[in-house]
Write an enzyme that holds these catalytic residues in place. Structure first.
Site, PDB file in Angstrom:
ATOM      1  N   ARG A 188     -47.918  26.246 -17.487  1.00  0.00           N
ATOM      2  CA  ARG A 188     -47.766  27.456 -16.674  1.00  0.00           C
ATOM      3  C   ARG A 188     -47.454  27.144 -15.210  1.00  0.00           C
ATOM      4  NH1 ARG A 188     -47.392  30.734 -13.517  1.00  0.00           N
ATOM      5  NH2 ARG A 188     -48.010  32.924 -13.484  1.00  0.00           N
ATOM      6  N   LYS A 189     -47.760  25.938 -14.781  1.00  0.00           N
ATOM      7  CA  LYS A 189     -47.520  25.528 -13.384  1.00  0.00           C
ATOM      8  C   LYS A 189     -47.990  26.592 -12.398  1.00  0.00           C
ATOM      9  CE  LYS A 189     -43.649  22.359 -14.263  1.00  0.00           C
ATOM     10  NZ  LYS A 189     -43.279  22.615 -15.667  1.00  0.00           N
TER      11      LYS A 189
HETATM   12  O1  S5P Z   1     -41.536  17.234 -13.713  1.00  0.00           O
HETATM   13  C1  S5P Z   1     -41.497  17.873 -14.743  1.00  0.00           C
HETATM   14  C2  S5P Z   1     -42.614  18.580 -15.220  1.00  0.00           C
HETATM   15  C3  S5P Z   1     -42.525  19.233 -16.442  1.00  0.00           C
HETATM   16  S1  S5P Z   1     -43.973  19.888 -17.087  1.00  0.00           S
HETATM   17  N1  S5P Z   1     -40.374  17.875 -15.504  1.00  0.00           N
HETATM   18  C4  S5P Z   1     -40.262  18.550 -16.689  1.00  0.00           C
HETATM   19  O2  S5P Z   1     -39.209  18.477 -17.329  1.00  0.00           O
HETATM   20  N2  S5P Z   1     -41.341  19.280 -17.161  1.00  0.00           N
HETATM   21  C5  S5P Z   1     -41.269  20.065 -18.411  1.00  0.00           C
HETATM   22  O3  S5P Z   1     -41.045  19.173 -19.495  1.00  0.00           O
HETATM   23  C6  S5P Z   1     -40.119  21.069 -18.449  1.00  0.00           C
HETATM   24  O4  S5P Z   1     -40.559  22.342 -17.981  1.00  0.00           O
HETATM   25  C7  S5P Z   1     -39.757  21.099 -19.922  1.00  0.00           C
HETATM   26  O5  S5P Z   1     -40.566  22.027 -20.603  1.00  0.00           O
HETATM   27  C8  S5P Z   1     -40.093  19.700 -20.423  1.00  0.00           C
HETATM   28  C9  S5P Z   1     -38.927  18.743 -20.493  1.00  0.00           C
HETATM   29  O6  S5P Z   1     -37.976  19.190 -21.403  1.00  0.00           O
HETATM   30  P1  S5P Z   1     -36.703  18.309 -21.836  1.00  0.00           P
HETATM   31  O7  S5P Z   1     -35.978  19.213 -22.779  1.00  0.00           O
HETATM   32  O8  S5P Z   1     -35.918  17.993 -20.608  1.00  0.00           O
HETATM   33  O9  S5P Z   1     -37.262  17.072 -22.516  1.00  0.00           O
END
Ligand code: S5P
Length: 255
Positions: A88-89
């Site tokens: 949810r950040k």
């Molecule tokens: O720094 C961050 C923090 C988070 S929680 N970078 C991110 O990408 N996330 C989350 O991790 C982002 O909101 C997404 O849900 C997931 C990465 O997704 P992907 O499809 O790029 O692997």
């Protein structure tokens, strides 16, 4: 130290449960299911459930959220033994995050074992969430760093996140970030931005491999599109799980 030994050092019951589960299940993989319908979410969750220690949600991206979804999510988490992390950040004054965590449509505190927050509003963001989460034995992750290009979560921000987290170790179970030698063994580090086939997307995401992330000092990798857009999400989850677990075993042997 191994996850199961570190579990004994963790004051928060959810952190302890997660570290023990990781050790028993031999998984340090969190899958992020960033899809927009309950049917697709639950279908993939059932397929990847056996491979993961943690399932990450963005509950506000679901177009058809309802209470039945929560019941089915919790049923799957029991059947396959994984915890649920609502990404949810939170980032507002203490009183507002308290309301957002407990109330609204999603009632996040009722079903998410873990959630996360930015520290930009000051330490009251932790205090507000703790009022709701601690009595329910929930855990909070602080965002110490981000995987996206140009992020401002660096330097003093990052160091302050570690400090405030360590000051609230009954509720804060660890950090979203890349890992850092100063983080005590009682805290977990969880790293997003992990993909085996890509180095990034066209919206600022930056990827590393599971082996790079674990060697860099993280405990759990988060994989989103690498798993849920794969033709066979179950096989993809298995691949990421094996890559992250063997990197963890290598790291422990090296130490
Ligand atoms: O720094 C961050 C923090 C988070 S929680 N970078 C991110 O990408 N996330 C989350 O991790 C982002 O909101 C997404 O849900 C997931 C990465 O997704 P992907 O499809 O790029 O692997």
């Amino acid at each position: 130290m191994r996850y199961r030994d570190r579990a004994q050092l963790m004051p928060n019951p959810t952190a302890k449960r997660l570290a023990e589960l990781m050790d028993n299940k031999q998984s340090n993989l969190c899958v992020s299911l960033d899809v927009t319908t309950s049917a697709e979410f639950l279908d993939i969750a059932a397929k990847v459930g056996p491979e993961i220690c943690l399932l990450k949600t963005h509950i506000d991206t679901l177009e058809d959220f309802n209470d039945d979804f929560v019941l089915e999510l919790l049923r799957l988490s029991g059947e396959h033994r994984f915890l649920v992390f609502e990404d949810r950040k939170f980032s507002d004054i203490g009183n507002t995050v308290r309301l957002q965590y407990e109330k609204g449509i999603h009632h996040i505190a009722d079903w998410a074992d873990i959630t996360n927050a930015f520290i930009t509003p000051g330490p009251a963001v932790i205090a507000g969430l703790k009022e709701i989460g601690l009595p329910r034995h929930r855990g909070l992750l602080l965002i110490a760093e981000l995987s996206s290009a140009g992020s401002l979560a660096t330097g003093d921000y990052t160091n302050t996140a570690y400090q405030w987290g360590n000051d609230n170790a009954d509720f804060v179970i660890g950090y979203i970030g890349k890992g850092n030698q100063q983080i005590p063994e009682s805290m977990l580090t969880i790293t997003p931005g992990v993909n085996l086939d890509s180095t990034g997307d066209n919206l600022g995401q930056q990827y590393q491999t599971p082996a790079e992330a674990i060697a860099g000092g993280t405990d759990i990798i988060i994989v989103g599109r690498g798993v849920y857009t794969a033709d066979d999400p179950a096989s993809a989850a298995k691949l990421y799980r094996q890559a992250a677990w063997s990197a963890y075993q290598d790291r422990e042997r090296l130490n």
